[in-house]
Design an enzyme around this catalytic site. Structure first.
Site, mmCIF file in Angstrom:
data_model
loop_
_atom_site.group_PDB
_atom_site.id
_atom_site.type_symbol
_atom_site.label_atom_id
_atom_site.label_comp_id
_atom_site.label_asym_id
_atom_site.label_seq_id
_atom_site.Cartn_x
_atom_site.Cartn_y
_atom_site.Cartn_z
ATOM 1 N N GLY A 20 0.671 -1.201 -0.060
ATOM 2 C CA GLY A 20 0.092 0.070 0.220
ATOM 3 C C GLY A 20 0.658 1.304 0.112
ATOM 4 O O GLY A 20 0.496 2.358 0.653
ATOM 5 N N ARG A 23 0.308 6.089 -1.772
ATOM 6 C CA ARG A 23 0.186 7.151 -1.278
ATOM 7 C C ARG A 23 0.123 7.098 0.281
ATOM 8 O O ARG A 23 0.331 6.191 0.705
ATOM 9 C CB ARG A 23 -1.142 7.796 -1.650
ATOM 10 C CG ARG A 23 -2.222 6.865 -1.380
ATOM 11 C CD ARG A 23 -3.459 7.328 -2.300
ATOM 12 N NE ARG A 23 -4.764 6.268 -2.301
ATOM 13 C CZ ARG A 23 -5.699 6.365 -1.361
ATOM 14 N NH1 ARG A 23 -5.877 7.451 -0.519
ATOM 15 N NH2 ARG A 23 -6.472 5.324 -1.573
ATOM 16 N N ASN A 99 1.079 -2.544 5.713
ATOM 17 C CA ASN A 99 0.474 -1.212 5.757
ATOM 18 C C ASN A 99 -0.914 -1.031 5.164
ATOM 19 O O ASN A 99 -1.664 -0.097 5.620
ATOM 20 C CB ASN A 99 1.449 0.009 4.989
ATOM 21 C CG ASN A 99 0.917 1.172 4.974
ATOM 22 O OD1 ASN A 99 0.808 1.891 5.977
ATOM 23 N ND2 ASN A 99 0.356 1.547 3.727
ATOM 24 N N SER A 152 -3.883 0.821 14.747
ATOM 25 C CA SER A 152 -4.318 2.117 15.011
ATOM 26 C C SER A 152 -4.563 2.577 16.334
ATOM 27 O O SER A 152 -4.826 1.552 17.285
ATOM 28 C CB SER A 152 -5.767 2.572 14.133
ATOM 29 O OG SER A 152 -6.297 3.653 14.619
ATOM 30 N N TYR A 164 -13.494 -0.770 11.806
ATOM 31 C CA TYR A 164 -12.076 -0.319 11.795
ATOM 32 C C TYR A 164 -11.509 -0.575 13.182
ATOM 33 O O TYR A 164 -10.388 -1.324 13.390
ATOM 34 C CB TYR A 164 -12.047 1.188 11.424
ATOM 35 C CG TYR A 164 -10.892 1.510 11.190
ATOM 36 C CD1 TYR A 164 -9.839 1.425 9.920
ATOM 37 C CD2 TYR A 164 -10.042 2.191 12.172
ATOM 38 C CE1 TYR A 164 -8.891 1.857 9.821
ATOM 39 C CE2 TYR A 164 -8.674 2.970 11.950
ATOM 40 C CZ TYR A 164 -8.004 2.649 10.806
ATOM 41 O OH TYR A 164 -6.663 3.286 10.754
ATOM 42 N N SER A 165 -12.211 -0.288 14.159
ATOM 43 C CA SER A 165 -11.635 -0.191 15.498
ATOM 44 C C SER A 165 -11.551 -1.829 15.737
ATOM 45 O O SER A 165 -10.310 -1.992 16.395
ATOM 46 C CB SER A 165 -12.586 0.301 16.737
ATOM 47 O OG SER A 165 -12.877 1.752 16.147
ATOM 48 N N LYS A 168 -8.673 -3.189 13.742
ATOM 49 C CA LYS A 168 -7.372 -2.711 14.004
ATOM 50 C C LYS A 168 -7.043 -3.477 15.372
ATOM 51 O O LYS A 168 -5.564 -3.708 15.930
ATOM 52 C CB LYS A 168 -7.220 -1.080 14.190
ATOM 53 C CG LYS A 168 -7.203 -0.530 12.564
ATOM 54 C CD LYS A 168 -6.041 -1.097 11.887
ATOM 55 C CE LYS A 168 -6.023 -0.373 10.421
ATOM 56 N NZ LYS A 168 -4.793 -0.774 9.789
HETATM 57 N N1 LIG Z 1 -4.148 8.158 8.479
HETATM 58 C C1 LIG Z 1 -4.861 7.908 9.644
HETATM 59 O O1 LIG Z 1 -5.134 8.809 10.249
HETATM 60 C C2 LIG Z 1 -4.424 6.467 10.225
HETATM 61 C C3 LIG Z 1 -4.545 6.343 11.654
HETATM 62 C C4 LIG Z 1 -3.927 5.085 12.036
HETATM 63 C C5 LIG Z 1 -3.534 4.110 11.149
HETATM 64 N N2 LIG Z 1 -3.837 4.197 10.132
HETATM 65 C C6 LIG Z 1 -3.375 3.073 9.069
HETATM 66 O O2 LIG Z 1 -2.196 3.288 8.573
HETATM 67 C C7 LIG Z 1 -2.501 2.449 7.326
HETATM 68 C C8 LIG Z 1 -1.974 3.624 6.200
HETATM 69 O O3 LIG Z 1 -3.011 4.609 6.209
HETATM 70 P P1 LIG Z 1 -3.253 5.821 5.183
HETATM 71 O O4 LIG Z 1 -3.594 6.905 6.178
HETATM 72 O O5 LIG Z 1 -1.720 5.981 4.607
HETATM 73 O O6 LIG Z 1 -4.085 5.616 4.248
HETATM 74 P P2 LIG Z 1 -4.584 5.910 2.808
HETATM 75 O O7 LIG Z 1 -4.052 7.163 2.490
HETATM 76 O O8 LIG Z 1 -6.139 5.939 2.774
HETATM 77 O O9 LIG Z 1 -3.798 5.026 1.957
HETATM 78 C C9 LIG Z 1 -4.072 3.601 1.999
HETATM 79 C C10 LIG Z 1 -3.309 2.811 1.103
HETATM 80 O O10 LIG Z 1 -3.601 1.475 1.055
HETATM 81 C C11 LIG Z 1 -3.884 1.041 -0.110
HETATM 82 N N3 LIG Z 1 -5.110 0.160 -0.498
HETATM 83 C C12 LIG Z 1 -6.399 0.465 0.105
HETATM 84 N N4 LIG Z 1 -7.320 -0.695 -0.061
HETATM 85 C C13 LIG Z 1 -6.613 -1.478 -0.960
HETATM 86 C C14 LIG Z 1 -6.746 -2.702 -1.520
HETATM 87 N N5 LIG Z 1 -7.940 -3.275 -1.601
HETATM 88 N N6 LIG Z 1 -5.740 -3.293 -2.193
HETATM 89 C C15 LIG Z 1 -4.476 -2.773 -2.350
HETATM 90 N N7 LIG Z 1 -4.058 -1.515 -1.769
HETATM 91 C C16 LIG Z 1 -5.149 -1.138 -1.082
HETATM 92 C C17 LIG Z 1 -4.153 2.400 -0.895
HETATM 93 O O11 LIG Z 1 -4.011 2.021 -2.386
HETATM 94 P P3 LIG Z 1 -4.928 2.840 -3.783
HETATM 95 O O12 LIG Z 1 -4.079 4.290 -3.952
HETATM 96 O O13 LIG Z 1 -4.635 1.752 -4.889
HETATM 97 O O14 LIG Z 1 -6.208 3.144 -2.818
HETATM 98 C C18 LIG Z 1 -3.109 3.138 -0.464
HETATM 99 O O15 LIG Z 1 -1.849 2.947 -0.970
HETATM 100 C C19 LIG Z 1 -3.553 2.146 7.148
HETATM 101 O O16 LIG Z 1 -3.489 0.657 7.548
HETATM 102 C C20 LIG Z 1 -4.416 2.665 8.094
HETATM 103 O O17 LIG Z 1 -5.497 1.950 8.787
HETATM 104 C C21 LIG Z 1 -4.136 5.524 9.493
#
Ligand SMILES: NC(=O)c1ccc[n+]([C@@H]2O[C@H](COP(=O)([O-])OP(=O)(O)OC[C@H]3O[C@@H](n4cnc5c(N)ncnc54)[C@H](OP(=O)(O)O)[C@@H]3O)[C@@H](O)[C@H]2O)c1
Length: 255
Positions: A20, A23, A99, A152, A164-165, A168
């Protein structure tokens, strides 16, 4: 010698798999891994010229190899095929970062279709588990490796939707059990639990929830993707060599 040079030497010659990384936090992890000298298998959902260009420029800038692998983590077949294509290269995998994650707009359980819960668990829990089951075989053979899951703060405080909660929180159970099972093979397994972070996912959060989250945060700001990536690099590297089964909370001090 600067701290950057010390860290670069730490990951030089290592190979990481990062899922992932098109981005958000995953992209920052890919960039930090490359900047610190690791070769990377970048697992993304689909081909994109912009991402290919980004990988090529990271590769040139840092003198590392980046190979792109495609998989939609909603599909077990695609997850399996992606893992097998990595294993087929016979490269020793030193670091695996799970990720990929999805989140849906805020809603209560009463308004949540079970299909959405299943879809969320498929991507956030089951696919990462399947991918790890396959990739860890390469680590088991050489009795070394480090695996990092992205959990998370919602796993602790229920600050996001039920699917989600709960998903995670399941990731933390997975982390602890795998630390026990894979520890026998010299493989460490840890998790990072970010608080609200400035990515597309973080920006989906409603103003109301964001205000509550920031009011409970000692540092009173969102996390930046690079700040989460640094914790992932730490857990992936030998700097954390006596840590396993742990969760690092990188959330600005959520109270
Ligand atoms: N941002 C927050 O506030 C936060 C807080 C706590 C935990 N997290 C965790 O941190 C991690 C990264 O989050 P983020 O904020 O960077 O999220 P994000 O900006 O939404 O990016 C998600 C990434 O996962 C990929 N992805 C999603 N669904 C997919 C699928 N079915 N198959 C392949 N790739 C997929 C997306 O690819 P595409 O570009 O192709 O969609 C993207 O590269 C996640 O596990 C999230 O739950 C985030």
């Amino acid at each position: 010698m600067s701290m950057d040079e010390v860290i670069e030497m730490l990951l030089k010659g290592k190979t990481a798999v990062v899922t992932g990384c098109s981005r958000g936090i995953g992209k920052a992890i890919l960039e930090r891994m490359a900047a610190n000298g690791a070769d990377v298998f970048a697992v993304v959902r689909r081909e994109s010229p912009e991402f290919a260009e980004h990988c090529a420029s990271l590769s040139t800038e840092h003198g590392v190899e980046i190979q792109t692998v495609y998989a939609d983590f909603e599909s077990e077949d695609e997850v399996t095929a992606a893992a097998k294509s990595i294993l087929k290269t016979k490269r020793q995998i030193d670091i695996l970062v799970n990720n990929i994650g999805i989140a849906f707009p805020q809603r209560m359980l009463a308004m949540t279709p079970m299909g959405a819960v299943k879809e969320s668990f498929q991507v956030n829990v089951f696919s990462g588990l399947l991918f790890t089951q396959l990739i860890s075989k390469s680590m088991m053979r050489v009795k070394q490796g480090s695996i990092v899951f992205l959990s998370s703060s919602a796993a602790f405080d229920g600050g996001s939707n039920i699917e989600y909660s709960a998903g995670k929180a399941a990731v933390l159970g997975v982390t602890r059990r795998l630390a026990v099972e894979l520890g026998a093979f010299g493989i460490r397994v840890n998790a990072v639990a970010p608080g609200l972070t400035d990515t597309d996912m973080g920006r989906m959060t409603s103003e109301e929830v964001k205000t509550i989250a920031l009011s409970r945060n000692i540092m009173k700001r969102l996390g930046q993707p690079e700040e989460i990536a640094d914790a992932v690099v730490f857990l992936g590297s030998d700097l954390s060599r006596f840590m396993t089964g742990q969760v690092l909370r990188v959330d600005g001090g959520l109270l």
